[in-house]
Design a protein around this motif. Structure first.
Motif, mmCIF file in Angstrom:
data_model
loop_
_atom_site.group_PDB
_atom_site.id
_atom_site.type_symbol
_atom_site.label_atom_id
_atom_site.label_comp_id
_atom_site.label_asym_id
_atom_site.label_seq_id
_atom_site.Cartn_x
_atom_site.Cartn_y
_atom_site.Cartn_z
ATOM 1 N N THR A 1 52.384 34.911 -70.692
ATOM 2 C CA THR A 1 52.770 33.555 -70.307
ATOM 3 C C THR A 1 53.711 33.011 -71.374
ATOM 4 O O THR A 1 53.543 33.286 -72.561
ATOM 5 C CB THR A 1 51.563 32.615 -70.159
ATOM 6 O OG1 THR A 1 50.782 32.610 -71.370
ATOM 7 C CG2 THR A 1 50.681 33.047 -69.002
ATOM 8 N N ALA B 1 54.256 28.651 -63.208
ATOM 9 C CA ALA B 1 53.057 27.816 -63.133
ATOM 10 C C ALA B 1 53.475 26.367 -63.346
ATOM 11 O O ALA B 1 53.881 25.988 -64.446
ATOM 12 C CB ALA B 1 52.037 28.246 -64.188
ATOM 13 N N LYS C 1 48.551 32.059 -60.994
ATOM 14 C CA LYS C 1 49.843 32.746 -60.912
ATOM 15 C C LYS C 1 49.825 34.125 -61.567
ATOM 16 O O LYS C 1 50.804 34.882 -61.443
ATOM 17 C CB LYS C 1 50.927 31.900 -61.584
ATOM 18 C CG LYS C 1 51.208 30.591 -60.869
ATOM 19 C CD LYS C 1 51.806 30.830 -59.480
ATOM 20 C CE LYS C 1 52.144 29.519 -58.780
ATOM 21 N NZ LYS C 1 52.781 29.764 -57.457
ATOM 22 N N SER D 1 52.737 41.358 -65.823
ATOM 23 C CA SER D 1 52.938 40.211 -64.951
ATOM 24 C C SER D 1 53.295 39.038 -65.855
ATOM 25 O O SER D 1 52.522 38.677 -66.741
ATOM 26 C CB SER D 1 51.658 39.911 -64.168
ATOM 27 O OG SER D 1 51.767 38.691 -63.473
ATOM 28 N N VAL E 1 54.583 35.070 -66.442
ATOM 29 C CA VAL E 1 54.593 33.741 -65.835
ATOM 30 C C VAL E 1 55.186 32.736 -66.813
ATOM 31 O O VAL E 1 54.730 32.628 -67.960
ATOM 32 C CB VAL E 1 53.165 33.304 -65.439
ATOM 33 C CG1 VAL E 1 53.158 31.853 -64.969
ATOM 34 C CG2 VAL E 1 52.610 34.212 -64.354
ATOM 35 N N GLY F 1 56.692 34.677 -62.325
ATOM 36 C CA GLY F 1 56.018 33.590 -61.655
ATOM 37 C C GLY F 1 56.297 32.290 -62.386
ATOM 38 O O GLY F 1 56.765 32.275 -63.529
#
Length: 262
Positions: free
Chosen positions: A103, A214, A261, A162, A164, A212
């Motif tokens: 993130t 958020a 997310k 992944s 975000v 992604g």
């Protein structure tokens, strides 16, 4: 998340022959999560900060909560005051193909949001609106290139993750109180418009990179500065660092938004 299981073995002889090798997956390194960004990502405002540094990393930050819920090892590198260049220079060392989740929440410091809030805390509305327009110009003209470069670096390092990008909420509801430092409704509207532009700009660049996004803005509706149940601290006397940052409840709200997310 990845779930690994050993296939059933057909004979005891085969099981014995691979028993040493079979132990390797079971002892594999835990899944990893890297949390990057500025004060909103480090948890400023939520209290219980780590000692030994000036990054104000809170035990209640959304990354701490998410790592616990996902049972992942956390690389908590977010730091108060960080700009995109600081994230690039100081926060990417733990990124690799082994990282499962990343993130990144950054951008407000690049456009001087703390300076903007300081200008709007005075009594000169014309000055406030002028400074807000200057920040919006930075968001439109400068920030996209900086985010693009940073996101490219993150993608190149965390090749299997992944990823975000995490946005910021609006701070104000149009109400005034002691915590709002007499920032007028007109000034609050301008500041919220700048926050919206920052969020949409971040989302656009993140989406272009396949990340992604958020977006906490809806989760914070009804919980702005001066509300009955604020998720954002207003002005905190004697603590310019914590002023206008998410509370512990705000970090809880972030956790729900970001986790959805990942």
């Amino acid at each position: 998340m990845r779930f690994r299981a050993l296939a059933a073995l057909s004979t005891m002889a085969v099981a014995a022959s691979v028993s040493v090798l079979a132990a390797t997956p079971a002892q594999a390194m835990p899944l990893q999560y890297a949390a990057l960004g500025d004060s909103y990502a480090s948890g400023v405002g939520a209290g219980d900060y780590q000692s030994g540094n000036d990054c104000y990393r809170s035990a209640h930050a959304y990354s701490q909560q998410i790592a616990w819920q996902l049972s992942e090892t956390l690389w908590f590198d977010a730091c108060s005051g960080a700009k995109t260049a600081d994230v690039s220079a100081n926060q990417l060392s733990h990124l690799s193909g082994a990282v499962e989740h990343v993130t990144v929440g950054v951008g407000g410091n690049d456009v001087g949001f703390s300076t903007v809030l300081g200008a709007c805390a005075g009594t000169d509305t014309a000055l406030c609106l002028s400074v807000v327009e200057g920040a919006k110009a930075q968001i439109r003209d400068v920030l996209p290139g900086r985010l693009d470069a940073l996101y490219s670096e993150i993608s190149a390092r965390a090749t299997q993750a992944s990823i975000v990008a995490v946005g910021n909420p609006r701070l104000f509801s149009g109400a005034t109180c002691a915590a709002s430092l007499a920032i007028t409704p007109e000034e609050q509207t301008a500041l919220n418009e700048a926050a919206d532009l920052l969020a949409e700009t971040t989302k656009t660049v993140a989406t272009a990179h396949g990340f992604g996004f958020a977006d906490p803005r809806d989760a914070f509706i009804g919980h702005a500065v001066c509300s009955a149940d604020p998720y954002i601290l207003g002005y905190v006397p004697g603590s310019n660092v914590e002023s206008f940052h998410p509370t512990r409840a705000g970090q809880d709200a972030y956790t729900d938004v970001v986790l959805a997310k990942l």
